[in-house]
Scaffold this motif. Structure first.
Motif, mmCIF file in Angstrom:
data_model
loop_
_atom_site.group_PDB
_atom_site.id
_atom_site.type_symbol
_atom_site.label_atom_id
_atom_site.label_comp_id
_atom_site.label_asym_id
_atom_site.label_seq_id
_atom_site.Cartn_x
_atom_site.Cartn_y
_atom_site.Cartn_z
ATOM 1 N N MET A 34 0.859 -1.238 -0.128
ATOM 2 C CA MET A 34 -0.071 -0.030 -0.079
ATOM 3 C C MET A 34 0.860 1.247 0.071
ATOM 4 S SD MET A 34 -2.836 -1.059 2.723
ATOM 5 C CE MET A 34 -4.079 0.207 2.541
ATOM 6 N N ARG A 35 2.017 1.291 0.876
ATOM 7 C CA ARG A 35 2.819 2.526 0.753
ATOM 8 C C ARG A 35 3.544 2.547 -0.561
ATOM 9 N NH1 ARG A 35 5.205 1.436 6.949
ATOM 10 N NH2 ARG A 35 3.294 2.477 8.064
ATOM 11 N N LEU A 36 4.028 1.730 -1.144
ATOM 12 C CA LEU A 36 4.535 1.934 -2.229
ATOM 13 C C LEU A 36 3.550 2.082 -3.420
ATOM 14 C CD1 LEU A 36 6.461 -1.434 -2.952
ATOM 15 C CD2 LEU A 36 7.381 0.499 -2.904
ATOM 16 N N GLN A 37 2.293 1.718 -3.303
ATOM 17 C CA GLN A 37 1.270 2.287 -4.451
ATOM 18 C C GLN A 37 1.095 3.586 -4.191
ATOM 19 O OE1 GLN A 37 -0.099 0.784 -7.051
ATOM 20 N NE2 GLN A 37 1.211 -0.942 -6.499
ATOM 21 N N GLU A 38 0.963 4.128 -2.938
ATOM 22 C CA GLU A 38 0.787 5.701 -2.513
ATOM 23 C C GLU A 38 1.971 6.314 -3.092
ATOM 24 O OE1 GLU A 38 -0.744 9.084 -1.337
ATOM 25 O OE2 GLU A 38 -1.521 7.072 -1.379
ATOM 26 N N LYS B 291 3.753 5.695 -5.528
ATOM 27 C CA LYS B 291 3.787 5.714 -6.941
ATOM 28 C C LYS B 291 2.868 6.669 -7.441
ATOM 29 C CE LYS B 291 2.668 2.580 -11.041
ATOM 30 N NZ LYS B 291 2.274 1.459 -11.313
ATOM 31 N N ARG B 292 1.548 6.856 -6.912
ATOM 32 C CA ARG B 292 0.629 7.852 -6.963
ATOM 33 C C ARG B 292 1.072 9.225 -6.919
ATOM 34 N NH1 ARG B 292 -2.785 3.846 -5.045
ATOM 35 N NH2 ARG B 292 -2.639 4.731 -2.937
ATOM 36 N N GLU B 293 1.852 9.374 -5.870
ATOM 37 C CA GLU B 293 2.556 10.752 -5.531
ATOM 38 C C GLU B 293 3.473 11.230 -6.752
ATOM 39 O OE1 GLU B 293 4.123 10.330 -1.721
ATOM 40 O OE2 GLU B 293 2.262 10.327 -0.920
ATOM 41 N N ARG B 294 4.301 10.093 -7.243
ATOM 42 C CA ARG B 294 5.114 10.288 -8.125
ATOM 43 C C ARG B 294 4.439 10.773 -9.542
ATOM 44 N NH1 ARG B 294 7.999 6.114 -6.182
ATOM 45 N NH2 ARG B 294 7.268 4.874 -7.836
ATOM 46 N N GLU B 295 3.532 10.014 -9.862
ATOM 47 C CA GLU B 295 2.576 10.167 -10.956
ATOM 48 C C GLU B 295 1.851 11.532 -10.889
ATOM 49 O OE1 GLU B 295 0.153 6.704 -11.212
ATOM 50 O OE2 GLU B 295 1.774 5.581 -11.903
#
Length: 114
Positions: free
Chosen positions: A79-83, A85-89
């Motif tokens: 979940m932290r990795l996905q978050e 990734k969304r922040e980077r995007e």
């Protein structure tokens, strides 16, 4: 994000009992996932938990992963990795929009000079 821009899916208005009915999870399981920082309900002044439709989707995803034998620590890492990734995007999207704005401004200035 402006409160008016938030989706109805983000609004924390659903009680833990309703979440339990919708997900099939026990109150104990839902509280456990909160303790493990997998879910973060809103708490009012009296400590009453309120969940969003997005929280319900997250809980269903957690339950599916747990049934597959995935540990909560691994779910949290994912979940932290996905978050991140969304922040980077999101940052990349902002950069692209800024660059596009600069290009548009430059193009308009050149057209005006012709």
């Amino acid at each position: 994000m402006d409160k008016q821009e938030r989706s109805y899916k983000d609004k924390k208005v659903i009680s833990i009992g309703t979440v339990s009915e919708l997900t099939g999870l026990s109150l104990r399981q839902i509280r456990y996932y909160e303790e493990r920082k997998l879910i973060a309900p809103f708490r009012n002044d009296h400590g009453t938990r309120k969940y969003s439709f997005n929280d319900i989707e997250t809980l269903m995803d957690i339950a599916d992963k747990r049934e597959d034998g995935v540990q909560t620590t691994e779910i949290l890492k994912e979940m932290r990795l996905q978050e991140r990734k969304r922040e980077r995007e999101s940052k990349d999207d902002i950069k692209k929009k800024m660059l596009q704005g600069q290009l548009n401004a430059q193009f308009r200035n050149r057209r005006g000079q012709l």
